[in-house]
Motif scaffolding. Structure first.
Motif, PDB file in Angstrom:
ATOM      1  N   VAL A 117    -108.023   6.320  47.193  1.00  0.00           N
ATOM      2  CA  VAL A 117    -107.381   6.303  48.508  1.00  0.00           C
ATOM      3  C   VAL A 117    -107.950   7.418  49.373  1.00  0.00           C
ATOM      4  O   VAL A 117    -108.018   8.570  48.942  1.00  0.00           O
ATOM      5  N   VAL A 118    -108.374   7.068  50.575  1.00  0.00           N
ATOM      6  CA  VAL A 118    -108.799   8.048  51.572  1.00  0.00           C
ATOM      7  C   VAL A 118    -107.780   8.018  52.703  1.00  0.00           C
ATOM      8  O   VAL A 118    -107.547   6.972  53.307  1.00  0.00           O
ATOM      9  N   LEU A 119    -107.165   9.158  52.983  1.00  0.00           N
ATOM     10  CA  LEU A 119    -106.120   9.230  54.003  1.00  0.00           C
ATOM     11  C   LEU A 119    -106.716   9.647  55.337  1.00  0.00           C
ATOM     12  O   LEU A 119    -107.270  10.739  55.467  1.00  0.00           O
ATOM     13  N   ASP A 120    -106.575   8.759  56.317  1.00  0.00           N
ATOM     14  CA  ASP A 120    -107.002   9.073  57.681  1.00  0.00           C
ATOM     15  C   ASP A 120    -105.768   9.311  58.555  1.00  0.00           C
ATOM     16  O   ASP A 120    -105.095  10.294  58.420  1.00  0.00           O
ATOM     17  N   ASP A 121    -105.477   8.359  59.432  1.00  0.00           N
ATOM     18  CA  ASP A 121    -104.350   8.561  60.348  1.00  0.00           C
ATOM     19  C   ASP A 121    -103.037   7.963  59.831  1.00  0.00           C
ATOM     20  O   ASP A 121    -102.008   8.067  60.497  1.00  0.00           O
ATOM     21  N   SER A 122    -103.067   7.317  58.656  1.00  0.00           N
ATOM     22  CA  SER A 122    -101.845   6.735  58.114  1.00  0.00           C
ATOM     23  C   SER A 122    -102.019   6.494  56.622  1.00  0.00           C
ATOM     24  O   SER A 122    -103.143   6.511  56.102  1.00  0.00           O
ATOM     25  N   PHE A 123    -100.905   6.243  55.948  1.00  0.00           N
ATOM     26  CA  PHE A 123    -100.969   5.837  54.554  1.00  0.00           C
ATOM     27  C   PHE A 123    -101.326   4.353  54.475  1.00  0.00           C
ATOM     28  O   PHE A 123    -101.045   3.599  55.408  1.00  0.00           O
ATOM     29  N   PRO A 124    -101.935   3.919  53.372  1.00  0.00           N
ATOM     30  CA  PRO A 124    -102.242   2.491  53.220  1.00  0.00           C
ATOM     31  C   PRO A 124    -100.975   1.651  53.286  1.00  0.00           C
ATOM     32  O   PRO A 124     -99.878   2.141  52.966  1.00  0.00           O
ATOM     33  N   PRO A 125    -101.083   0.389  53.709  1.00  0.00           N
ATOM     34  CA  PRO A 125     -99.917  -0.489  53.775  1.00  0.00           C
ATOM     35  C   PRO A 125     -99.169  -0.529  52.447  1.00  0.00           C
ATOM     36  O   PRO A 125     -99.778  -0.615  51.380  1.00  0.00           O
ATOM     37  N   GLY A 126     -97.850  -0.423  52.524  1.00  0.00           N
ATOM     38  CA  GLY A 126     -97.031  -0.479  51.323  1.00  0.00           C
ATOM     39  C   GLY A 126     -96.913   0.844  50.596  1.00  0.00           C
ATOM     40  O   GLY A 126     -96.224   0.939  49.576  1.00  0.00           O
ATOM     41  N   MET A 127     -97.560   1.888  51.100  1.00  0.00           N
ATOM     42  CA  MET A 127     -97.531   3.196  50.440  1.00  0.00           C
ATOM     43  C   MET A 127     -96.874   4.200  51.374  1.00  0.00           C
ATOM     44  O   MET A 127     -97.418   4.541  52.414  1.00  0.00           O
ATOM     45  N   GLU A 128     -95.665   4.641  51.024  1.00  0.00           N
ATOM     46  CA  GLU A 128     -94.937   5.616  51.834  1.00  0.00           C
ATOM     47  C   GLU A 128     -94.419   6.731  50.943  1.00  0.00           C
ATOM     48  O   GLU A 128     -93.250   6.746  50.556  1.00  0.00           O
ATOM     49  N   PRO A 129     -95.269   7.686  50.586  1.00  0.00           N
ATOM     50  CA  PRO A 129     -94.859   8.771  49.695  1.00  0.00           C
ATOM     51  C   PRO A 129     -93.731   9.612  50.302  1.00  0.00           C
ATOM     52  O   PRO A 129     -93.660   9.771  51.535  1.00  0.00           O
ATOM     53  N   ASP A 130     -92.873  10.143  49.439  1.00  0.00           N
ATOM     54  CA  ASP A 130     -91.799  11.001  49.923  1.00  0.00           C
ATOM     55  C   ASP A 130     -92.344  12.385  50.272  1.00  0.00           C
ATOM     56  O   ASP A 130     -93.526  12.680  50.083  1.00  0.00           O
ATOM     57  N   GLU A 131     -91.455  13.250  50.765  1.00  0.00           N
ATOM     58  CA  GLU A 131     -91.902  14.560  51.240  1.00  0.00           C
ATOM     59  C   GLU A 131     -92.442  15.421  50.102  1.00  0.00           C
ATOM     60  O   GLU A 131     -93.345  16.238  50.312  1.00  0.00           O
ATOM     61  N   GLU A 132     -91.926  15.238  48.897  1.00  0.00           N
ATOM     62  CA  GLU A 132     -92.425  16.008  47.761  1.00  0.00           C
ATOM     63  C   GLU A 132     -93.894  15.687  47.483  1.00  0.00           C
ATOM     64  O   GLU A 132     -94.705  16.578  47.232  1.00  0.00           O
ATOM     65  N   VAL A 133     -94.249  14.397  47.561  1.00  0.00           N
ATOM     66  CA  VAL A 133     -95.641  13.998  47.353  1.00  0.00           C
ATOM     67  C   VAL A 133     -96.517  14.524  48.493  1.00  0.00           C
ATOM     68  O   VAL A 133     -97.639  14.990  48.267  1.00  0.00           O
ATOM     69  N   ARG A 134     -96.008  14.480  49.701  1.00  0.00           N
ATOM     70  CA  ARG A 134     -96.785  14.971  50.843  1.00  0.00           C
ATOM     71  C   ARG A 134     -97.076  16.464  50.718  1.00  0.00           C
ATOM     72  O   ARG A 134     -98.171  16.930  51.034  1.00  0.00           O
ATOM     73  N   ARG A 135     -96.098  17.203  50.229  1.00  0.00           N
ATOM     74  CA  ARG A 135     -96.341  18.630  50.005  1.00  0.00           C
ATOM     75  C   ARG A 135     -97.325  18.809  48.848  1.00  0.00           C
ATOM     76  O   ARG A 135     -98.161  19.718  48.864  1.00  0.00           O
ATOM     77  N   GLY A 136     -97.232  17.919  47.857  1.00  0.00           N
ATOM     78  CA  GLY A 136     -98.174  17.969  46.746  1.00  0.00           C
ATOM     79  C   GLY A 136     -99.604  17.708  47.193  1.00  0.00           C
ATOM     80  O   GLY A 136    -100.544  18.365  46.730  1.00  0.00           O
ATOM     81  N   ILE A 137     -99.780  16.749  48.117  1.00  0.00           N
ATOM     82  CA  ILE A 137    -101.107  16.476  48.678  1.00  0.00           C
ATOM     83  C   ILE A 137    -101.633  17.714  49.403  1.00  0.00           C
ATOM     84  O   ILE A 137    -102.813  18.079  49.291  1.00  0.00           O
TER      85      ILE A 137
END
Length: 352
Positions: A117-137
């Motif tokens: 997965v390469v993250l540009d301006d949005s997450f891929p369709p169907g993928m909405e990580p929670d805030e914990e994952v976003r902080r992990g990224i």
């Protein structure tokens, strides 16, 4: 949704010639017809996906039209990857470099394909990580950079890659000069900004291998765990230099939810959504993980925005001069002005 598009008009190449060269240099290419598509993102080197049956590789070549001297050196990039892959496996392994311009009209190289997965301006369709994952990224972005900066330069055979002495001085003078040569309009904030940068160049920490264009969308992430990195891409500007310069470049691409709307529009990124770390938190995490002194980070961040403006200005100048007709670049002049104004404001406020 496919990661690639049909090869853009005018950016195609001689497929049979590439297939012949490929088969003579990569033994594992199976029988079958070579197919090529193009990765649409990026505004510098052109990157293509090659497929034969289940085998995949990635071809990189310089952009069309005149390019600055020593820029877009495919042989250099391929050589760096070959040495770096052995000690930093997140750098993809190159298969070969071709300097024979008769094959596609320019030097090129082919490297292994890393999927994810390469993250540009949005997450891929169907993928909405929670805030914990976003902080992990966010933490993973910094951890991966700290790991690169910990590479033993001499042990990796990269001791002659750059000239770390005077690195920041050359970068400052060089980017000011490049901007001036490429400018297409007068922006009143440029002079006070460049004067401020030239006056305040800090002393660099010990040198490290630096990516020089490190940002979130140059990471290939594991789709099963977005906090795991499978590859770091786009090594064309890698060198040995100031590691805090590398961090600053990354921060210049990192947007926060509270940033001005005009800044968000310059380079849209998924990090503007809630849950990702702030730039200050990224700086603090880097300091903790690396043990380096980041007390001069304000200067580096301002310079990061100016360098980004310079990159976009060079691309916009090529568009204005008719050297490329890619309509993605039509708005780059406006984006340059936004970045310049933002950087000059930061120079006076002390923010990051």
């Amino acid at each position: 949704m496919s990661e690639t598009i049909d090869v853009r008009e005018g950016e195609d190449f001689d497929l049979p010639a590439v297939e012949h060269y490929l088969r003579s240099h990569v033994e594992e290419v199976p029988e079958g017809e070579l197919e090529a598509s193009q990765f649409p993102s990026g505004a510098s080197n052109l990157t293509y996906l090659l497929k034969v049956g289940d085998w995949e590789g990635v071809l990189r070549r310089p952009p069309l039209g005149p390019v600055p001297p020593k820029a877009h050196d495919m042989g250099r990039e391929s050589s760096i990857l070959g040495k770096l892959n052995a000690v930093y496996p997140l750098a993809p392994r190159p298969y070969f470099f071709c300097e024979d311009e008769s094959v596609i009209g320019a030097p090129f190289y082919v490297m292994e394909r890393r999927t994810g997965v390469v993250l540009d301006d949005s997450f891929p369709p169907g993928m909405e990580p929670d805030e914990e994952v976003r902080r992990g990224i966010s933490r993973t972005l910094i951890d991966t950079l700290v790991e690169l900066h910990a590479v033993d330069v001499s042990g990796a055979g990269l001791g002659d890659l750059g000239k770390p002495d005077g690195f920041l001085q050359r970068q400052t003078e060089g980017w000011i000069s490049r901007y001036e040569r490429a400018k297409t309009e007068e922006i009143e904030e440029v002079r006070p900004l460049t004067d401020w940068l030239a006056r305040g160049i800090p002393e660099s920490p010990p040198p490290a291998v630096i990516h020089n264009d490190y940002k979130l969308n140059n990471l290939v992430l594991d789709p099963e765990d977005l906090t795991e990195v499978r590859a770091v891409l786009d090594w064309e500007m890698a060198t040995v230099g100031d590691p805090l310069f590398d961090l600053a470049v990354s921060l210049s691409y990192w947007i926060e939810p509270g940033d001005p709307d005009e800044l968000k529009a310059v380079l849209p990124t998924v990090t503007e959504t809630p849950g990702f770390s702030t730039r200050r938190e990224l700086i603090d995490h880097y300091a903790e993980k690396s043990g380096r002194d980041l007390s001069d980070m304000h200067w580096y961040v301002v310079f990061g925005y100016f360098k980004l403006a310079g990159i976009l200005q060079q691309i916009y100048a090529r568009y204005e001069n008719g050297q490329t007709t890619d309509q993605r670049f039509a708005t780059f002049g406006d984006r340059v002005k936004i970045l310049i104004v933002h950087a000059e404001n930061l120079s006076r406020t002390g923010d990051v």
